[in-house]
Structure formats: structure tokens, C-alpha cells
Design an enzyme around this catalytic site. Structure first.
Site, PDB file in Angstrom:
ATOM      1  N   CYS A 419      11.511  16.026  -7.078  1.00 25.54           N
ATOM      2  CA  CYS A 419      10.599  15.530  -6.019  1.00 25.54           C
ATOM      3  C   CYS A 419       9.609  14.571  -6.649  1.00 25.54           C
ATOM      4  CB  CYS A 419       9.937  16.592  -5.332  1.00 25.54           C
ATOM      5  SG  CYS A 419       9.190  17.810  -6.407  1.00 25.54           S
ATOM      6  N   LYS A 422       5.854  15.410  -6.470  1.00 18.20           N
ATOM      7  CA  LYS A 422       4.937  15.183  -5.413  1.00 18.20           C
ATOM      8  C   LYS A 422       4.309  16.351  -4.837  1.00 18.20           C
ATOM      9  CE  LYS A 422       5.139  11.864  -2.074  1.00 18.20           C
ATOM     10  NZ  LYS A 422       5.986  10.737  -1.291  1.00 18.20           N
ATOM     11  N   ASP A 451       2.581   4.745   6.790  1.00 13.41           N
ATOM     12  CA  ASP A 451       3.717   3.832   6.551  1.00 13.41           C
ATOM     13  C   ASP A 451       4.059   3.722   5.402  1.00 13.41           C
ATOM     14  OD1 ASP A 451       6.081   2.191   7.113  1.00 13.41           O
ATOM     15  OD2 ASP A 451       4.880   1.406   9.199  1.00 13.41           O
ATOM     16  N   ASP A 469      -8.232   1.673 -11.745  1.00 11.58           N
ATOM     17  CA  ASP A 469      -8.662   2.569 -12.762  1.00 11.58           C
ATOM     18  C   ASP A 469      -8.064   4.212 -12.666  1.00 11.58           C
ATOM     19  OD1 ASP A 469     -10.464   1.861 -14.862  1.00 11.58           O
ATOM     20  OD2 ASP A 469     -11.867   1.190 -13.185  1.00 11.58           O
ATOM     21  N   ASP A 492     -15.797  -2.120 -10.591  1.00 12.89           N
ATOM     22  CA  ASP A 492     -15.178  -3.382 -11.318  1.00 12.89           C
ATOM     23  C   ASP A 492     -15.368  -4.445  -9.989  1.00 12.89           C
ATOM     24  OD1 ASP A 492     -14.241  -2.912 -13.495  1.00 12.89           O
ATOM     25  OD2 ASP A 492     -12.386  -1.852 -12.884  1.00 12.89           O
ATOM     26  N   GLY A 542      -2.276   6.467  -0.430  1.00  9.28           N
ATOM     27  CA  GLY A 542      -2.326   7.188  -1.994  1.00  9.28           C
ATOM     28  C   GLY A 542      -0.983   8.073  -2.312  1.00  9.28           C
ATOM     29  N   HIS A 543      -1.194   8.460  -3.438  1.00 14.63           N
ATOM     30  CA  HIS A 543       0.051   9.315  -3.972  1.00 14.63           C
ATOM     31  C   HIS A 543      -0.593  10.249  -4.686  1.00 14.63           C
ATOM     32  CE1 HIS A 543       4.315   9.859  -5.704  1.00 14.63           C
ATOM     33  NE2 HIS A 543       3.587  10.460  -6.771  1.00 14.63           N
TER      34      HIS A 543
END
Ligand SMILES: Cc1cc2nc3c(=O)[nH]c(=O)nc-3n(C[C@H](O)[C@H](O)[C@H](O)COP(=O)(O)OP(=O)(O)OC[C@H]3O[C@@H](n4cnc5c(N)ncnc54)[C@H](O)[C@@H]3O)c2cc1C
Length: 755
Positions: A419, A422, A451, A469, A492, A542-543
Site C-alpha cells: 500500500c 500509506k 480530489d 522542506d 522560505d 497531503g500524503h
């Protein structure tokens, strides 16, 4: 960051760093329990040792000698240290409510928060007296009181309310110290007048007649007026009223009466006694809630009530540690019966003390030296922590995990990774649902309408600035780490003169039971979202994946008018170099990992990392900064070289002006550096006068990598003073002019360092 190879099965949270919990921390450090995550929630980093407090006041000890530094002790114990004040307990959901952070969940909680002053019962006392409890606040108030008394030229009348050992000891210590200070200034002590008020018929009512006799004599000889049988019923500014009609005008009133419990404790639903202390059984376990333990002043042992004294809190440490361990492992608890008789060593301020136990008494300078030896030996146990060479057990001990948890853990071990490691979507959704990310009109597709990717509008006339970052956690607290990571990533954007618009998060969470992973993720995102919201930045997606260690990063985009972009290469000869934050986070966190950093150093470094660069960047822009960058991983020198190179200029740096965080110099001088330091040091060849400065103790800090560091900017010389003044007003208190931009010279090396 504490390395933990065993998944967390249970959370043990210690609330308060009192006399019992320091023993619990030490014992868990000596013998860690795999699968147990230990957390300390405490409002103070430096916790006072009550036995030495009178000696601190009398001037025989320093602050550091009388306080245990909970930072290194927590590190030693493998505990996460949450620097915060508990304000409640949600027993139903097993959560500790804190003043400045999201609730902390527990499987088992232990409370050792000491007692609070009982001024509330006497009208006016809360506003007009100096309470001796809690001790940490008294230490600060004592400094102020001392200054007030010393600066007064007229007669000063000082009263202490409370005739127990604490009141008598404090009064004698104060009298001794103030006298010494006046004598030191060549002034007479005749202007000081001391009074002791107590509602009992004798002073020191719980001690034997010989001890009382000694102290009556000492107080008489020292000219202290004793008012026994005087119950104080009201306090007004400078005036004390007693039940028997006596009134006394006093300039300073100290309150050393019986202590009470913090108000919130009674509201939790735990069994409490009359004054609100937690009722515990012989196992130091709440009589109403078995998952709650308590010790020290805040606990009342229902079968063995004892006076509220540090000696009992200290004695409860070992049985508390053993029973917490047993409770975690689902083993039978062991009962503990506190001693009835105990030795008190009560000092008289002038390195003289009286020993009291049952009917026995002895006095003299020798007794003070004995007390001093006992107290110093106690403190050394928590300061000189052993180096642990033995490898901690990583196997889950029997009894820690129930059947369900064991099933989940074996499933964890078999994770296929197909997976992409995840984190499950339901877990992620639950965590996100508990939080409230801000929404922006220009985010067309974001978290509100998930989405495959986020869609963001770019307003006409603006350009978009992108940055990313990502880094491993440098602190054990996911909430604060979330804040620091977000702050660092936003910097930044601000350094480019832009305002942030949206962010995408990428997080790695350590493997563990789903409930624990969810809790970590919630805390992490909660911290990050608070910072993003302050910067008016929407989290658009995000992940999240599982991995060996906690890590977090952000891809952030921002918007700016094309002509307002602040590049690194704009520096002009003659400009001054301004740095907005002090250096040292690299070496300080390396020291922290080795248990070598003092708690207050880390707190200051953390505060610095939590400070946003947004207002600083706006200010620099207002003062026409010609170039700007945020100081991060390459260290000050690395980032400066990037700027000089792109601008085609040289620079002069003044070592004397570079602001340093507290402890940074001590840590780097001890040879403690971040793992990035060797790479950064390669840039030393950019220093023109290397041989002249390389032996300076501050030199290695030029290469110290920063996390969420300050802004380095070049500002026209005629603007710098006003710019620095405003930056300081904006709370960038370390802001300094650290050098000058020079025209490109003949030499190869662009930077000259002055010392
Ligand atoms: C002047 C004076 C002299 C004394 N001398 C002696 C003596 O010689 N011998 C003796 O036996 N006793 C002495 N005592 C009594 C002694 O101070 C207490 O009994 C002792 O400190 C109790 O220890 P504790 O562990 O319960 O709490 P404390 O030592 O008070 O520690 C409480 C800890 O909890 C933290 N904390 C408090 N509230 C919160 C919160 N809401 N959230 C998170 N953290 C919190 C504090 O920062 C602190 O770290 C003296 C008292 C006084 C006032």
C-alpha cells in the site's frame, strides 16, 4: 528524538515533576519498559527541592543547586517532556487537559503537582500576600521582595503568617539574608522588624517541646516578635487583621499556612478529601479511578494520613514507580505504609539547624552540615545521571498488551508495504475531522472537496512562489514538532517577500497501534494547522505514510507581486547585514540527544524555532531590504555565501555581534555538533582570514545548522538602526547588525570574519 523500535502499547503520563515523580523518571530510565511511552507534563523545567529552599533564600545555595533540571532527567528516562500546565482531567476519555496544547491521552496517569496556597479562605490574602506555595513562584516573588526591602530607606515591617516548621524556617532565612545584604551595604539592620503570626497556642505545634523551646529562644534572640493565638481573618494592602481584634501594619506579608489543592482537581470527578486532595489507597492509586495514581502533597493516603511534607513525597517515589510498572503489566500492586515518625532538620538561616524526631532534639552548626550533606547527595542523584551502556529490551513484556493489542501488533509485523506504507484513510479522516483547517476562497479544490490534486487560483498580477522542506522530528512532542515544521517551511516564502497561500503536508508516522498513530497524527496536524492558520495558509492536501521515525514536511506556495520578490542576489556594497534570531539550534539539540543540554536552554531554543518569520520579513521589506534569506541547514556562513555569490559582493561578519542562544557556546565548546556540521564546515574555505579566527570558540557556530532559524537580510545603512529597533519591538529580541556588505575584492574568499 527518542528512538523507539517497539510499537507503543500503553501511555503512562506523569503530571507534575514533584519529589515523587523525579524518582519515577529515574527508575524508568534505569529500567525502561518496552512498549510503554512515558510522557511528563510539567509547568516548570526546573523543579524546586523544598529541603534546600530556606538555604536558597538565606543565600547559601544558587538557584541551580536547589532545582532539579527536568529536561535531562526526562531524556534519561526516555520520556517526552511537555512543558505545560495541566488544568483538568477528562476521566471518561482518559485525557489530560492542558493550558496551551491539545489534550494528552493516557492509559495510566500519575499526579504529583504539589499543593497550592490556601489564601482564598482569607479575604484580601490572595491579592496582598506573598504565598510560599507553589515554591517556583515564590522564588521569583522573593527576588522582588528582596529588592523592595533593600531599596527602602525607612523602617520595614515584615510579617510571616504560619507558625509551622515552614513559616519559622522561612522567616529566619529571610531575616538572615536581608540582614547580610544591608550589612554588605554598610547599613544598619535596625530598620528591619519581623513578626510571626500563628493561630495555634505555640509555634511548631507538631514538634516536641525541646524543639519548640530551641526555636522560641532563637526567635527571641533574633528579635522576632511572636504572635501566637492570632488567627488572621483579613488582609488589606499593608494591613493585617486578626480574629482577636489585633491589627498590624506590615510592608510585606508572607503566607506559609497549610496548603490546599489546585482547584481543578476537585472538578475532575476523582475522590477528594475536604481540602480537595486526591484520595489514594495503600497502592497510591485513586480510590475512585484505578487508572489514576497520585503522590506527594496532592495525594491523601486514606488509611495513613500524614502531614504535607517533602519527606513523604520523596518516600513515595519508589513504591509509586513500582506500582505504576505493576499496573502497566497487569500485575498485583504492592501496598505501602508511610512511616509515622520522621526526621526533620529545620534550619535557622545562619548555617545552624535543629534536628527533630519524635521526642528527640539536637541543635548546632553540625546539624546544618549534616542536612547540607543529605540535601546535596539527594540532588546529585538527579543531576549526575549515569551513562546507560546496556541495550534496552525491545521485546514487549508479558502482561503489557491485551489479546486485541497483541493481534494488532502481529499484523503490524506482517505489513506488506504494497500500500506504499500509506496510513489508512479512515484514521486520517478521523484525525482531520477533529481539526479545523482554515479555508480560503482561492482554493478551488482542497481538503473540503478532496480530489487527486489540489486546485488553486492565482490572482492576476501576482506570481507564485514554491518551496518544499521535510525533516525528521528533532523534538519528541508531535504537537510542537508540527508547529516547528510548518514554521520552518513557511519561512522560505516569507524570505522571498511573499505571503503564503496553500500548503501540502507530507508526514511519516512511526508504526504502532492504530489508536496511538491516530493520536500522534492528530497532535502533529494540530500544531501544524495552528501555525498555518496564523499565516492565513490553507492546508490543501497531503500524503501520510508509516515509517521508522516521525517526520514531517510541507510543500508551500505563496503569492507576491513580481517586482516585490526579494532575491538573495540583491545585496549592495555598504548595506548592513541583519540577523533576526540567535544561532545554536543544531548544537543544542545534538546536546539534548546526549542528555547534555540544560532544560532551560532547550525551552529557549524551542521558543525561537516557534517564532514565525512573517512579521520580520514584512518589516525588512518596509525598510527596503535589498536581499533576504532564512538561515537553516547550511548554517549562517553557508547562507551568507549563497547571497554574496549571487550578488557578486564580499561581506564582513563580526563574531562579537552574532547573537547566540543560551547554552550554544557551552555546548559547541564541549565539542557537541549536529551531524550536518562537518558538511557545512567544508565552506570554511570561503573565509579570507581563516587562520586568524579558526581558534575562536564562537567560530564553529558559523556552521551550525539551524531549524526554523531567523532571517538574514542586507539593508541600506541609513535604514538599519530604525529597522533593528522595529524588529526588536516585534519581539525578535535577538536581532542584531552582524556585518557589512563590501564591494567584490581581489581575493578569492568572499567573507572576512572580525573577532
Ligand atoms: C518554605 C518551605 C520549606 C519546606 N521545607 C521542607 C523540608 O525541609 N522538608 C520537608 O519534608 N518538606 C518541606 N516543605 C514541604 C514541601 O515543600 C512539600 O511537601 C513538597 O514540595 C511536596 O512535594 P510534591 O512532590 O508533592 O510537590 P512539589 O515539590 O510542589 O512539586 C510539584 C511539581 O508539579 C509541577 N506542577 C504543579 N502544578 C502543575 C500543573 N497544574 N501542571 C503541571 N505541573 C504542575 C510543579 O512545577 C512541580 O514540578 C517545605 C515547604 C515550604 C513552603
Amino acid at each position: 528524538m527518542q528512538k523507539n523500535t517497539t510499537p507503543t502499547v500503553k501511555d503512562l503520563v506523569l503530571v507534575g515533576g514533584g519529589h515523587s515523580h523525579v524518582t519515577v523518571l529515574k527508575k524508568f530510565g534505569m529500567k525502561p519498559l518496552a512498549g510503554v511511552r512515558l510522557t511528563l507534563v510539567c509547568k516548570d523545567v526546573m523543579t524546586p527541592y523544598s529541603g534546600m529552599l530556606p538555604g536558597l533564600i538565606a543565600g547559601h545555595y544558587t538557584f541551580e543547586e536547589t532545582h532539579i533540571d527536568l529536561g535531562p532527567l526526562a531524556r534519561f528516562a526516555g520520556a517526552r517532556f511537555y512543558h505545560d500546565t495541566a488544568i483538568g482531567l477528562d476521566l471518561a476519555n482518559k485525557r489530560i487537559l492542558c493550558r496551551n496544547r491539545p489534550p494528552v491521552t493516557y492509559d495510566l496517569v500519575s499526579i504529583d503537582i504539589g499543593s497550592a496556597p490556601r489564601t482564598i479562605e482569607v479575604p484580601g490574602a490572595a491579592e496582598h500576600v506573598v504565598p510560599v506555595k507553589p515554591i517556583d513562584q515564590f522564588v521569583v516573588q522573593w527576588d522582588e521582595l528582596r529588592k523592595r526591602v533593600i531599596t527602602r530607606r525607612e523602617k520595614t515591617r515584615i510579617g510571616v503568617v504560619g507558625g509551622g516548621a515552614g513559616g519559622v524556617e522561612i522567616l529566619l532565612a529571610i531575616q538572615y539574608r536581608l540582614g547580610q545584604l544591608l550589612i554588605g551595604e554598610g547599613r544598619s539592620t535596625d530598620n528591619l522588624e519581623f513578626h510571626l503570626f500563628t493561630d495555634t497556642t505555640e509555634i511548631l505545634p507538631t514538634h516536641n517541646p525541646r524543639v519548640r523551646g530551641r526555636f522560641q529562644r532563637v526567635l527571641r534572640e533574633r528579635g522576632i516578635k511572636i504572635h501566637t493565638g492570632h488567627r488572621v481573618t483579613k488582609v488589606e494592602p499593608g494591613q493585617l487583621y486578626c480574629e482577636n481584634g489585633v491589627q498590624k501594619a506590615l510592608h510585606e506579608i508572607l503566607w506559609v499556612t497549610w496548603a490546599g489543592a489546585a482547584g481543578w482537581v476537585a472538578d475532575t470527578g476523582l475522590d477528594v478529601d475536604g481540602p480537595g486532595f486526591i484520595q489514594v489507597n495503600d497502592y497510591l492509586q485513586s480510590t475512585s479511578h484505578p487508572e489514576v495514581f497520585a503522590a506527594g502533597d496532592i495525594a491523601t493516603m486514606v488509611n495513613h494520613p500524614r502531614p504535607k511534607a517533602g519527606v513523604f513525597a520523596v518516600r513515595q517515589g519508589p513504591p509509586l514507580a513500582a506500582n505504576l510498572r505493576r499496573a502497566l503489566l497487569d500485575r498485583p500492586l504492592k501496598s505501602f505504609k508511610p512511616q509515622k515518625q520522621f526526621l526533620s532538620l529545620i534550619s535557622t538561616g545562619d548555617k545552624y539547624a535543629v534536628a527533630s524526631r519524635s521526642q528527640w532534639a539536637m541543635a548546632g552548626a553540625r546539624i546544618w552540615r549534616w542536612k547540607d550533606w543529605i540535601d546535596r547527595r539527594f540532588m546529585a542523584k538527579y543531576r549526575d545521571l549515569p551513562e546507560m551502556t546496556e541495550k534496552a529490551d525491545t521485546d514487549l513484556p508479558q502482561g503489557l498488551a491485551g489479546q486485541e493489542a497483541l493481534k494488532e501488533i502481529s499484523a503490524l509485523a506482517m505489513r506488506c508495504g504494497g500500500c506504499g506504507a500509506k496510513v489508512g484513510s479512515s484514521l486520517l479522516n478521523r484525525a482531520l475531522n477533529r481539526l479545523q483547517p482554515i479555508e480560503r476562497q482561492d482554493v478551488i479544490v482542497g481538503l473540503h472537496a478532496p480530489d487527486d490534486a489540489a486546485v488553486v487560483a492565482v490572482p492576476a498580477g501576482k506570481v507564485m512562489v514554491h518551496t518544499v522542506d521535510y525533516f525528521r522530528a528533532i523534538v519528541d512532542d508531535p504537537y510542537l514538532f508540527g508547529k516547528i515544521a510548518a514554521n520552518h517551511s513557511l519561512s522560505d516564502i516569507f524570505a522571498m517577500g511573499a505571503e503564503a497561500q496553500t500548503a501540502l503536508a507530507i508526514a511519516t508516522l512511526p508504526y504502532g497501534l492504530e489508536s496511538k498513530v491516530e493520536d500522534t497524527l492528530t497532535q502533529l496536524l494540530c500544531g501544524a494547522l495552528e501555525v498555518l492558520a496564523e499565516a492565513d495558509t490553507a492546508l490543501a492536501g497531503g500524503h501520510t505514510s508509516e515509517g521508522a521515525e516521525l517526520a514531517l514536511g510541507f510543500a508551500v506556495n505563496g503569492l507576491v507581486e513580481a517586482e516585490d520578490v526579494l532575491r538573495k542576489g540583491g545585496m549592495q556594497p555598504g548595506d548592513r547585514l541583519i540577523l533576526t534570531k540567535a544561532l545554536g539550534t543544531g548544537t543544542l539539540f545534538a546536546a539534548d540527544m546526549r542528555h547534555k543540554a540544560k532544560g532551560p536552554w532547550i525551552i529557549e531554543a524551542m521558543d525561537s524555532m516557534l517564532q514565525s518569520n512573517r512579521q520580520g520579513a514584512q518589516c525588512l521589506h518596509r525598510y527596503r531590504a535589498t536581499a533576504c534569506t532564512d538561515v537553516t541547514g547550511f548554517g549562517l556562513l553557508g547562507h551568507l555565501i549563497e547571497m554574496t555569490k549571487s550578488a557578486g559582493v564580499d561581506a564582513e561578519l563580526d563574531l562579537n555581534r552574532i547573537p547566540l542562544l543560551e547554552g550554544a557556546l557551552e555546548s559547541i565548546t564541549a565539542g557537541i555538533t549536529s551531524s550536518l556540521q562537518p558538511q557545512n564546515v567544508r565552506l570554511r574555505r570561503a573565509i579570507h582570514n581563516l587562520e586568524e579566527v579558526a581558534d575562536d570558540v564562537r567560530y564553529p557556530l558559523l556552521f551550525d545548522p539551524q531549524t526554523s532559524g531567523g532571517l538574514l537580510a542586507s539593508v541600506p545603512a541609513d535604514q538599519t538602526d530604525a529597522c533593528v529597533a522595529e524588529l526588536r519591538k516585534l519581539n525578535y529580541r535577538h536581532t542584531a547588525i552582524i556585518g557589512t556588505v563590501k564591494p567584490r575584492g581581489e581575493q578569492m574568499e568572499p567573507v572576512t570574519v572580525l573577532r
